[in-house]
Design a protein around this motif. Structure first.
Motif, PDB file in Angstrom:
ATOM      1  N   THR A 155       0.839  -1.194   0.000  1.00 11.46           N
ATOM      2  CA  THR A 155       0.000   0.000   0.000  1.00 11.46           C
ATOM      3  C   THR A 155       0.876   1.246   0.000  1.00 11.46           C
ATOM      4  N   PRO A 156       0.709   2.169  -0.948  1.00 15.29           N
ATOM      5  CA  PRO A 156       1.536   3.382  -1.004  1.00 15.29           C
ATOM      6  C   PRO A 156       0.993   4.454  -0.048  1.00 15.29           C
ATOM      7  N   SER A 171      -5.264   0.506  -4.547  1.00 15.71           N
ATOM      8  CA  SER A 171      -4.437  -0.027  -3.463  1.00 15.71           C
ATOM      9  C   SER A 171      -5.037   0.239  -2.091  1.00 15.71           C
ATOM     10  N   PRO A 226       3.052  -0.299  -6.154  1.00 16.00           N
ATOM     11  CA  PRO A 226       1.636  -0.376  -5.795  1.00 16.00           C
ATOM     12  C   PRO A 226       0.795  -0.876  -6.963  1.00 16.00           C
TER      13      PRO A 226
END
Length: 339
Positions: A155-156, A171, A226
């Motif tokens: 997850t960014p 994401s 991501p």
């Protein structure tokens, strides 16, 4: 010579206790991206996801898969030594090599053959097809399918701006989960039908890129980017899918959607779920809806839905269930089973 059929003997799900609401996620994004102009409620409105599960930082995909597998074996009195084959069927994996199935087998204490089946969110559905074929051909009698999804690991939490946010927005809808299915040889049909199709020209519509590899082969998996999704391209790819892949297996069996006790459908977003159901004629009341409270559980979605339907009593022994897969690539498929 008698015919060998495949029965779906057991199912189990493992959902991490820690959860993250969408409001909490948006707060975390705001704290780490002070310059990002992100209206609150945007993720919920676009996806329908209110909450997702987050595994412990020390967990690997094999841990989630093994937890589900161990739960299934314990609840149904099956010894790991009784398994003839383990198929690991997750998008997430511990390592590039060896197959994550080996890691799961070691954690379960099993000594049977293993291999991985991987096809984005249709991995488990394809594994059912493979297991049914192998059992029907007399190669194995008891096959455990395990899946561990750990999408939270990529997850960014920092983004370069609003445009980048929308590129990686998918994401923020994913969820960690583990699932397991036990398929056994039987005297009457349990897995009644399965069918698949793909439109691979649209493979670039949804991608998790490999950014680099670790120099130490024991240091862990390669660093991944991501999930990047082009909604327009992805929708265009699915529009190329011939919907008869969902209808023909039912017609060949003399069944309709109304004959199903429950219909498990892969769910990436709530709006797209209902749009798909309307497109193929699935009655909304038949669908096991998980996206709102459990997020997009990637390939674990379908078995988790089945486990929930069984646990709640919605699906009982002898009932019919349709499992419908939709995955990046793009691919689609269906399995019709009698529980």
């Amino acid at each position: 010579m008698s015919t060998t059929y495949t029965r779906l003997a057991a199912v189990a799900a493992h959902l991490p206790e820690t959860t993250l609401t969408t409001a909490e996620l948006e707060e975390r994004l705001a704290e780490r991206n002070p310059g990002l102009d992100l209206p609150r409620g945007l993720i919920l409105d676009g996806s329908g996801v209110r909450r997702r599960h987050v595994a412990d930082p020390s967990d690997r995909p094999s841990d989630l898969a093994a937890a589900a597998g161990r739960k299934l074996l314990d609840e149904h009195g099956v010894h790991p030594g009784d398994l003839d084959l383990i198929i690991y069927a997750g998008v997430s994996s511990d390592l590039v090599e060896p197959a994550t199935g080996h890691v799961v087998a070691a954690k379960l204490g099993a000594d049977c053959p293993v291999f991985d089946v991987r096809n984005a969110c249709n991995s488990v559905l394809n594994a059912i097809e493979v297991a049914d074929t192998l059992i029907g051909g007399g190669r194995y009698r008891r096959v455990l399918i395990c899946c561990g999804e750990l999408p939270s690991a990529i997850t960014p939490w920092t983004v370069g701006g609003t445009e980048e946010f929308f590129t990686v927005a998918a994401s923020y809808t994913v969820s960690d989960a583990g699932a397991a299915l036990l398929l056994e040889a039987g005297g009457s049909p349990g897995v009644l039908a399965h069918a698949f199709t793909a439109y691979s020209a649209a493979w670039e519509a949804a991608v998790v890129p490999v950014l680099d590899f670790n120099s130490d082969p024991l240091a862990g998996p390669p660093r991944l980017g991501p999930l990047v999704v082009s909604g327009v391209k992805l929708l265009g790819g699915f529009e190329k899918i011939d919907s008869t892949v969902f209808h023909k297996p039912l017609a060949d069996l003399g069944l309709t959607w109304d004959d199903m006790a429950a219909i498990c459908v892969h769910q990436a977003s709530l709006p797209m779920l209902w749009k798909f159901c309307d497109h193929v004629g699935i009655p909304p009341g038949k669908v096991v809806v998980t996206i709102a409270q459990h997020g997009n559980m990637v390939a674990a979605t379908l078995p988790v839905q089945l486990a929930m339907a069984v646990e709640s009593g919605r699906v009982r022994r002898g009932d019919l269930v349709a499992m419908i897969g939709l995955a990046s690539g793009v691919s689609a498929g269906i399995a019709v089973v009698r529980w």
